[in-house]
Motif scaffolding. Structure first.
Motif, PDB file in Angstrom:
ATOM      1  N   GLU A   1      -4.843  -4.491   6.590  1.00 50.95           N
ATOM      2  CA  GLU A   1      -5.258  -3.866   7.848  1.00 50.95           C
ATOM      3  C   GLU A   1      -4.053  -3.680   8.777  1.00 50.95           C
ATOM      4  OE1 GLU A   1      -7.508  -1.897  10.458  1.00 50.95           O
ATOM      5  OE2 GLU A   1      -8.163  -2.518   8.465  1.00 50.95           O
ATOM      6  N   ILE A   2      -3.145  -4.642   8.803  1.00 47.95           N
ATOM      7  CA  ILE A   2      -1.930  -4.520   9.615  1.00 47.95           C
ATOM      8  C   ILE A   2      -1.080  -3.347   9.123  1.00 47.95           C
ATOM      9  CG2 ILE A   2       0.308  -5.642  10.060  1.00 47.95           C
ATOM     10  CD1 ILE A   2      -1.275  -8.284  10.363  1.00 47.95           C
ATOM     11  N   ILE A   3      -0.930  -3.234   7.815  1.00 43.41           N
ATOM     12  CA  ILE A   3      -0.180  -2.104   7.243  1.00 43.41           C
ATOM     13  C   ILE A   3      -0.840  -0.792   7.652  1.00 43.41           C
ATOM     14  CG2 ILE A   3       0.403  -0.901   5.090  1.00 43.41           C
ATOM     15  CD1 ILE A   3       0.775  -3.702   3.801  1.00 43.41           C
ATOM     16  N   HIS A   4      -2.166  -0.733   7.506  1.00 43.83           N
ATOM     17  CA  HIS A   4      -2.894   0.492   7.836  1.00 43.83           C
ATOM     18  C   HIS A   4      -2.760   0.830   9.327  1.00 43.83           C
ATOM     19  CE1 HIS A   4      -5.761   3.680   7.254  1.00 43.83           C
ATOM     20  NE2 HIS A   4      -6.459   3.227   8.295  1.00 43.83           N
ATOM     21  N   ARG A   5      -2.840  -0.184  10.183  1.00 40.15           N
ATOM     22  CA  ARG A   5      -2.707   0.055  11.624  1.00 40.15           C
ATOM     23  C   ARG A   5      -1.319   0.583  11.953  1.00 40.15           C
ATOM     24  NH1 ARG A   5      -5.835  -1.367  16.034  1.00 40.15           N
ATOM     25  NH2 ARG A   5      -7.366  -0.826  14.446  1.00 40.15           N
ATOM     26  N   TYR A   6      -0.292   0.057  11.310  1.00 45.78           N
ATOM     27  CA  TYR A   6       1.067   0.541  11.540  1.00 45.78           C
ATOM     28  C   TYR A   6       1.187   2.009  11.119  1.00 45.78           C
ATOM     29  CZ  TYR A   6       6.184   0.807  11.430  1.00 45.78           C
ATOM     30  OH  TYR A   6       7.498   1.181  11.624  1.00 45.78           O
ATOM     31  N   VAL A   7       0.603   2.361   9.991  1.00 47.31           N
ATOM     32  CA  VAL A   7       0.628   3.748   9.530  1.00 47.31           C
ATOM     33  C   VAL A   7      -0.123   4.645  10.522  1.00 47.31           C
ATOM     34  CG1 VAL A   7      -0.126   5.337   7.709  1.00 47.31           C
ATOM     35  CG2 VAL A   7       0.938   3.158   7.105  1.00 47.31           C
ATOM     36  N   GLU A   8      -1.252   4.164  11.041  1.00 43.88           N
ATOM     37  CA  GLU A   8      -1.996   4.943  12.043  1.00 43.88           C
ATOM     38  C   GLU A   8      -1.154   5.168  13.301  1.00 43.88           C
ATOM     39  OE1 GLU A   8      -6.704   3.972  11.419  1.00 43.88           O
ATOM     40  OE2 GLU A   8      -5.490   2.457  12.446  1.00 43.88           O
ATOM     41  N   LEU A   9      -0.437   4.126  13.734  1.00 49.50           N
ATOM     42  CA  LEU A   9       0.428   4.259  14.906  1.00 49.50           C
ATOM     43  C   LEU A   9       1.543   5.272  14.655  1.00 49.50           C
ATOM     44  CD1 LEU A   9       0.658   0.500  15.918  1.00 49.50           C
ATOM     45  CD2 LEU A   9      -0.378   2.325  17.290  1.00 49.50           C
ATOM     46  N   LEU A  10       2.150   5.197  13.471  1.00 50.89           N
ATOM     47  CA  LEU A  10       3.195   6.165  13.121  1.00 50.89           C
ATOM     48  C   LEU A  10       2.617   7.581  13.080  1.00 50.89           C
ATOM     49  CD1 LEU A  10       5.032   4.194  10.290  1.00 50.89           C
ATOM     50  CD2 LEU A  10       5.930   4.679  12.575  1.00 50.89           C
ATOM     51  N   ASP A  11       1.427   7.728  12.503  1.00 51.72           N
ATOM     52  CA  ASP A  11       0.766   9.038  12.439  1.00 51.72           C
ATOM     53  C   ASP A  11       0.505   9.597  13.830  1.00 51.72           C
ATOM     54  OD1 ASP A  11       0.634   9.675   9.769  1.00 51.72           O
ATOM     55  OD2 ASP A  11      -1.362   8.842   9.464  1.00 51.72           O
ATOM     56  N   LYS A  12      -0.004   8.758  14.718  1.00 53.03           N
ATOM     57  CA  LYS A  12      -0.297   9.204  16.086  1.00 53.03           C
ATOM     58  C   LYS A  12       0.989   9.627  16.798  1.00 53.03           C
ATOM     59  CE  LYS A  12      -4.683   8.343  17.342  1.00 53.03           C
ATOM     60  NZ  LYS A  12      -5.589   9.378  17.775  1.00 53.03           N
TER      61      LYS A  12
ATOM     62  N   LYS B   1       0.866  -1.173   0.000  1.00 47.10           N
ATOM     63  CA  LYS B   1       0.000   0.000   0.000  1.00 47.10           C
ATOM     64  C   LYS B   1       0.898   1.217   0.000  1.00 47.10           C
ATOM     65  CE  LYS B   1      -4.082   1.993   0.981  1.00 47.10           C
ATOM     66  NZ  LYS B   1      -4.698   2.538  -0.182  1.00 47.10           N
ATOM     67  N   ARG B   2       0.516   2.200  -0.788  1.00 41.78           N
ATOM     68  CA  ARG B   2       1.284   3.446  -0.830  1.00 41.78           C
ATOM     69  C   ARG B   2       0.585   4.490   0.025  1.00 41.78           C
ATOM     70  NH1 ARG B   2       2.086   7.441  -5.929  1.00 41.78           N
ATOM     71  NH2 ARG B   2       2.807   9.181  -4.683  1.00 41.78           N
ATOM     72  N   TYR B   3       1.342   5.092   0.906  1.00 40.11           N
ATOM     73  CA  TYR B   3       0.883   6.228   1.701  1.00 40.11           C
ATOM     74  C   TYR B   3       1.844   7.376   1.422  1.00 40.11           C
ATOM     75  CZ  TYR B   3      -2.137   3.140   4.432  1.00 40.11           C
ATOM     76  OH  TYR B   3      -3.108   2.252   4.821  1.00 40.11           O
ATOM     77  N   ALA B   4       1.340   8.441   0.797  1.00 38.94           N
ATOM     78  CA  ALA B   4       2.141   9.602   0.409  1.00 38.94           C
ATOM     79  C   ALA B   4       3.342   9.137  -0.424  1.00 38.94           C
ATOM     80  CB  ALA B   4       2.561  10.407   1.627  1.00 38.94           C
ATOM     81  N   SER B   5       4.555   9.347   0.063  1.00 38.36           N
ATOM     82  CA  SER B   5       5.730   8.984  -0.736  1.00 38.36           C
ATOM     83  C   SER B   5       6.328   7.642  -0.332  1.00 38.36           C
ATOM     84  CB  SER B   5       6.794  10.082  -0.618  1.00 38.36           C
ATOM     85  OG  SER B   5       7.250  10.144   0.722  1.00 38.36           O
ATOM     86  N   LEU B   6       5.666   6.911   0.566  1.00 37.34           N
ATOM     87  CA  LEU B   6       6.199   5.636   1.041  1.00 37.34           C
ATOM     88  C   LEU B   6       5.327   4.456   0.647  1.00 37.34           C
ATOM     89  CD1 LEU B   6       7.343   6.409   4.694  1.00 37.34           C
ATOM     90  CD2 LEU B   6       8.805   5.833   2.766  1.00 37.34           C
ATOM     91  N   TYR B   7       5.983   3.373   0.267  1.00 36.94           N
ATOM     92  CA  TYR B   7       5.311   2.102   0.028  1.00 36.94           C
ATOM     93  C   TYR B   7       5.563   1.196   1.233  1.00 36.94           C
ATOM     94  CZ  TYR B   7       4.479   3.095  -4.907  1.00 36.94           C
ATOM     95  OH  TYR B   7       4.031   3.624  -6.092  1.00 36.94           O
ATOM     96  N   PHE B   8       4.509   0.586   1.725  1.00 37.09           N
ATOM     97  CA  PHE B   8       4.588  -0.400   2.794  1.00 37.09           C
ATOM     98  C   PHE B   8       4.295  -1.738   2.137  1.00 37.09           C
ATOM     99  CE2 PHE B   8       3.880   3.582   4.754  1.00 37.09           C
ATOM    100  CZ  PHE B   8       4.348   3.511   6.053  1.00 37.09           C
TER     101      PHE B   8
END
Length: 172
Positions: free
Chosen positions: A81-92, A59-66
């Motif tokens: 969902e795991i990728i998304h949760r990790y991005v949410e944790l990083l965002d928080k 999944k791509r979020y902004a300039s990063l691919y996970f």
């Protein structure tokens, strides 16, 4: 999960976590192949692909691919969902995470990942609990570096943890 890679749109590897034992040479080969494969795909294409004997979920979020590699019988949607949760944790933690946050705070990005995933499996699904553990580690790091004349004594250790408990719980 076999491994997770974070890389930029330019193909620069920003974070890698391997949950299977591989030689450095094999890791580099896998990374190079996957980065090229994922970057060559069009944005509207499916985020799942079969590669060797694994399934790749990215999944791509902004300039990063996970990018995660999972076994054939694993669920792609749970991995997304795991990728998304990790991005949410990083965002928080970072407050709208960006590539520079990962570059300059890679230790913290790894720590957050390790609090969330253990051996390639989600160990804690609650964002609140993961963030609380990270906050506690930050406090320990911050106040663990307090200089005391006799750091090696048992008395200092007891005093340090009493003070930390008072600080965390707001007691006097």
């Amino acid at each position: 999960m076999q491994f997770m890679l974070l890389f930029s749109r330019q193909g620069k590897l920003r974070l890698q976590k391997w949950y299977v034992p591989l030689s450095d040479k094999e890791k580099k080969k896998i990374t190079r192949e996957l980065v090229q494969t994922v970057l060559a795909r069009k944005p509207k294409m499916c985020s799942f692909l079969e590669w060797r004997d694994l399934k790749i979920v990215y999944k791509r979020y902004a300039s990063l691919y996970f990018c995660c590699a999972i076994e054939d019988q694993d669920n792609e949607l749970i991995t997304l969902e795991i990728i998304h949760r990790y991005v949410e944790l990083l965002d928080k933690y970072f407050g709208s995470v960006c590539e520079l946050d990962i570059i300059f705070n890679f230790e913290k990005a790894y720590f957050i990942l390790d609090e969330f995933l253990l051996g390639g499996e989600a160990q804690e699904t609650s964002k609140k609990n993961v963030l609380k553990a990270i906050e506690q580690a930050d406090l320990l790091h911050k106040y663990g570096n307090v200089h005391h004349p006799n750091k090696n004594s048992k008395c200092w250790t007891l005093t340090f943890f009493q003070n930390l408990t008072i600080f965390v719980h707001g007691q006097t």
